[in-house]
Design a protein around this motif. Structure first.
Motif, PDB file in Angstrom:
ATOM      1  N   ASN A 289       0.838  -1.207   0.000  1.00 39.37           N
ATOM      2  CA  ASN A 289       0.000   0.000   0.000  1.00 39.37           C
ATOM      3  C   ASN A 289       0.873   1.259   0.000  1.00 39.37           C
ATOM      4  N   ASP A 290       0.337   2.327  -0.550  1.00 39.93           N
ATOM      5  CA  ASP A 290       0.974   3.657  -0.532  1.00 39.93           C
ATOM      6  C   ASP A 290       2.292   3.728  -1.315  1.00 39.93           C
ATOM      7  N   ALA A 291       2.518   2.782  -2.203  1.00 39.01           N
ATOM      8  CA  ALA A 291       3.766   2.773  -2.975  1.00 39.01           C
ATOM      9  C   ALA A 291       3.598   3.566  -4.276  1.00 39.01           C
ATOM     10  N   ILE A 292       4.721   3.790  -4.946  1.00 39.78           N
ATOM     11  CA  ILE A 292       4.672   4.330  -6.312  1.00 39.78           C
ATOM     12  C   ILE A 292       5.051   3.199  -7.269  1.00 39.78           C
ATOM     13  N   LEU A 293       4.221   2.989  -8.277  1.00 33.03           N
ATOM     14  CA  LEU A 293       4.524   2.009  -9.324  1.00 33.03           C
ATOM     15  C   LEU A 293       4.897   2.767 -10.595  1.00 33.03           C
ATOM     16  N   MET A 294       6.122   2.565 -11.055  1.00 31.48           N
ATOM     17  CA  MET A 294       6.576   3.176 -12.301  1.00 31.48           C
ATOM     18  C   MET A 294       6.481   2.130 -13.407  1.00 31.48           C
ATOM     19  N   ILE A 295       5.696   2.438 -14.431  1.00 24.46           N
ATOM     20  CA  ILE A 295       5.561   1.521 -15.569  1.00 24.46           C
ATOM     21  C   ILE A 295       6.264   2.157 -16.755  1.00 24.46           C
ATOM     22  N   GLU A 296       7.423   1.625 -17.123  1.00 18.92           N
ATOM     23  CA  GLU A 296       8.126   2.163 -18.298  1.00 18.92           C
ATOM     24  C   GLU A 296       7.619   1.450 -19.537  1.00 18.92           C
ATOM     25  N   ASN A 297       6.921   2.175 -20.395  1.00 19.08           N
ATOM     26  CA  ASN A 297       6.339   1.577 -21.597  1.00 19.08           C
ATOM     27  C   ASN A 297       7.425   1.300 -22.642  1.00 19.08           C
ATOM     28  N   VAL A 298       7.069   0.569 -23.651  1.00 16.73           N
ATOM     29  CA  VAL A 298       7.971   0.318 -24.774  1.00 16.73           C
ATOM     30  C   VAL A 298       8.271   1.655 -25.463  1.00 16.73           C
ATOM     31  N   GLY A 299       9.523   1.892 -25.836  1.00 12.42           N
ATOM     32  CA  GLY A 299       9.892   3.136 -26.516  1.00 12.42           C
ATOM     33  C   GLY A 299       9.196   3.247 -27.858  1.00 12.42           C
ATOM     34  N   ASN A 300       8.249   4.171 -27.941  1.00 13.76           N
ATOM     35  CA  ASN A 300       7.413   4.299 -29.140  1.00 13.76           C
ATOM     36  C   ASN A 300       6.499   5.489 -28.891  1.00 13.76           C
ATOM     37  N   LEU A 301       6.541   6.457 -29.771  1.00 22.00           N
ATOM     38  CA  LEU A 301       5.794   7.690 -29.527  1.00 22.00           C
ATOM     39  C   LEU A 301       4.371   7.628 -30.094  1.00 22.00           C
ATOM     40  N   VAL A 302       3.965   6.459 -30.573  1.00 22.54           N
ATOM     41  CA  VAL A 302       2.649   6.360 -31.218  1.00 22.54           C
ATOM     42  C   VAL A 302       1.706   5.407 -30.476  1.00 22.54           C
ATOM     43  N   CYS A 303       1.960   4.112 -30.598  1.00 23.97           N
ATOM     44  CA  CYS A 303       0.979   3.103 -30.153  1.00 23.97           C
ATOM     45  C   CYS A 303       0.645   3.125 -28.661  1.00 23.97           C
ATOM     46  N   PRO A 304       1.613   3.314 -27.752  1.00 25.01           N
ATOM     47  CA  PRO A 304       1.241   3.259 -26.330  1.00 25.01           C
ATOM     48  C   PRO A 304       0.160   4.271 -25.951  1.00 25.01           C
ATOM     49  N   SER A 305       0.010   5.317 -26.754  1.00 21.70           N
ATOM     50  CA  SER A 305      -0.993   6.337 -26.409  1.00 21.70           C
ATOM     51  C   SER A 305      -2.407   5.767 -26.408  1.00 21.70           C
ATOM     52  N   MET A 306      -2.627   4.700 -27.166  1.00 20.94           N
ATOM     53  CA  MET A 306      -3.989   4.167 -27.301  1.00 20.94           C
ATOM     54  C   MET A 306      -4.373   3.179 -26.215  1.00 20.94           C
ATOM     55  N   PHE A 307      -3.408   2.783 -25.389  1.00 26.81           N
ATOM     56  CA  PHE A 307      -3.676   1.721 -24.420  1.00 26.81           C
ATOM     57  C   PHE A 307      -3.585   2.238 -22.985  1.00 26.81           C
ATOM     58  N   ASP A 308      -4.750   2.440 -22.393  1.00 23.31           N
ATOM     59  CA  ASP A 308      -4.831   2.775 -20.979  1.00 23.31           C
ATOM     60  C   ASP A 308      -4.342   1.571 -20.184  1.00 23.31           C
ATOM     61  N   LEU A 309      -3.455   1.789 -19.234  1.00 22.61           N
ATOM     62  CA  LEU A 309      -2.968   0.670 -18.419  1.00 22.61           C
ATOM     63  C   LEU A 309      -3.605   0.690 -17.032  1.00 22.61           C
ATOM     64  N   GLY A 310      -4.425   1.702 -16.779  1.00 20.29           N
ATOM     65  CA  GLY A 310      -5.007   1.877 -15.449  1.00 20.29           C
ATOM     66  C   GLY A 310      -4.163   2.803 -14.587  1.00 20.29           C
ATOM     67  N   GLU A 311      -3.210   3.486 -15.236  1.00 19.69           N
ATOM     68  CA  GLU A 311      -2.304   4.363 -14.499  1.00 19.69           C
ATOM     69  C   GLU A 311      -3.038   5.547 -13.869  1.00 19.69           C
ATOM     70  N   SER A 312      -2.419   6.102 -12.814  1.00 19.69           N
ATOM     71  CA  SER A 312      -2.956   7.312 -12.189  1.00 19.69           C
ATOM     72  C   SER A 312      -2.643   8.523 -13.067  1.00 19.69           C
ATOM     73  N   LYS A 313      -1.426   8.579 -13.583  1.00 18.38           N
ATOM     74  CA  LYS A 313      -1.005   9.681 -14.453  1.00 18.38           C
ATOM     75  C   LYS A 313      -0.125   9.131 -15.571  1.00 18.38           C
ATOM     76  N   ARG A 314      -0.219   9.784 -16.702  1.00 19.77           N
ATOM     77  CA  ARG A 314       0.663   9.430 -17.822  1.00 19.77           C
ATOM     78  C   ARG A 314       1.732  10.504 -17.978  1.00 19.77           C
ATOM     79  N   VAL A 315       2.972  10.065 -18.126  1.00 19.74           N
ATOM     80  CA  VAL A 315       4.104  10.993 -18.208  1.00 19.74           C
ATOM     81  C   VAL A 315       4.805  10.787 -19.545  1.00 19.74           C
ATOM     82  N   VAL A 316       4.780  11.801 -20.388  1.00 18.86           N
ATOM     83  CA  VAL A 316       5.509  11.697 -21.661  1.00 18.86           C
ATOM     84  C   VAL A 316       6.866  12.374 -21.494  1.00 18.86           C
TER      85      VAL A 316
END
Ligand SMILES: Nc1nc2c(ncn2[C@@H]2O[C@H](COP(=O)(O)OP(=O)(O)OP(=O)(O)O)[C@@H](O)[C@H]2O)c(=O)[nH]1
Ligand SMILES: [Mg+2]
Length: 262
Positions: A155-182
């Protein structure tokens, strides 16, 4: 959907590994719609569209489940997206090194192949899972769901999800993240936000990395920001160098202020 880049993540699915964990490299990826360049019939297009809608819909369902899990455990989950090499892992390495005594961190690494990034995080003694997507060019919410189960996040942790390097496709897939960081680095040119608007449009935060290189590259950072704001007026910017540490304090302040009850 990835109709133009040919990405596919069906078949036997991605491989999800801890550093040191081994599996045979499966030939596990084949195309969602491999006939697309040969068959232009109306019926075929219709089917492709349906499959794409299914994939996005299934993704949205599990993303909502991830989000519910994160909210219940007060986990602040960030989805880090960028083109390859903009410095996602480097920013993570510095952030984790500087804040790990204060905040429990967990990391999910997404790459097509290798455990390289997971090994860099593992070297800092942070729990990490590597997802290799094979031919896939983005993470999907079911992969994150599986990885999260393996990570057993407190509980109360930070989860960092590093997506695959790609400036196009990851934008279409919500992962359930709290915030998206480009993340965009100073070597990429100021016009990327208008060339690849989806990624900037769907993000909450924009980190401009490699500002230590500003004396050597032709980039107008104000212009970059203005382009990004044209696409998404709500974007919040941080200008940093993962190499020198410049600008990182403001990013840390934001992380600390936003992680609880986000
Ligand atoms: N000069 C400079 N180099 C940097 C900075 N941040 C990262 N780099 C370098 O940029 C290269 C790529 O950095 P990574 O952190 O691996 O980038 P990434 O976005 O994780 O790459 P992928 O996971 O492959 O998409 C490495 O050689 C880093 O040392 C920075 O702030 N300044
Ligand atoms: Mg990386």
């Amino acid at each position: 959907m990835c109709g133009t880049c040919g990405c596919g993540t069906d078949g036997n699915g991605p491989t999800i590994l801890k550093p040191g964990e081994h599996t045979h490299q499966a030939e596990h990826h084949h195309h969602h719609h491999d006939n697309h360049s040969h068959d232009h019939s109306h019926e075929h297009k219709h089917k492709v569209l349906e499959i794409e809608q299914d994939i996005l819909q299934n993704n949205a369902v599990l993303a909502a489940r991830n989000r519910g899990y994160f909210e219940a455990k007060n986990i602040f989950a960030l989805n880090l997206v960028s083109s390859p090499g903009s410095g996602k892992t480097s920013i993570l390495e510095r952030t984790l090194t500087d804040l790990k005594d204060e905040i429990p961190f967990y990391v999910i690494e997404g790459d097509q192949q290798t455990l390289n990034d997971a090994n860099r995080i593992d070297a800092l003694d942070i729990p990490v899972i590597q997802i290799n997507t094979g031919k896939g060019c983005h993470l999907e919410s079911d992969m994150v769901y599986d990885a999260v189960k393996k990570l057993e996040i407190k509980n109360d942790a930070i989860l960092m999800i590093e997506n695959v390097g790609n400036l196009v496709c990851p934008s279409m897939f919500d992962l359930g993240e709290s915030k998206r960081v480009v993340i965009i680095s100073t070597t990429e040119g100021e016009d990327k936000p208008i060339k690849y608007p989806d990624m900037f449009h769907t993000s909450d935060i924009c980190i401009i990395n490699k500002i230590d290189l500003l004396p050597y590259v032709n980039i107008d950072v104000d212009k970059l920001k203005n382009y990004a704001l044209q696409v998404n007026p709500k974007l919040l910017f941080f200008e940093v160098s993962a190499t020198t540490g410049q600008g990182m304090e403001k990013w840390y302040k934001w992380l600390k202020e936003n992680r609880i009850n986000s």
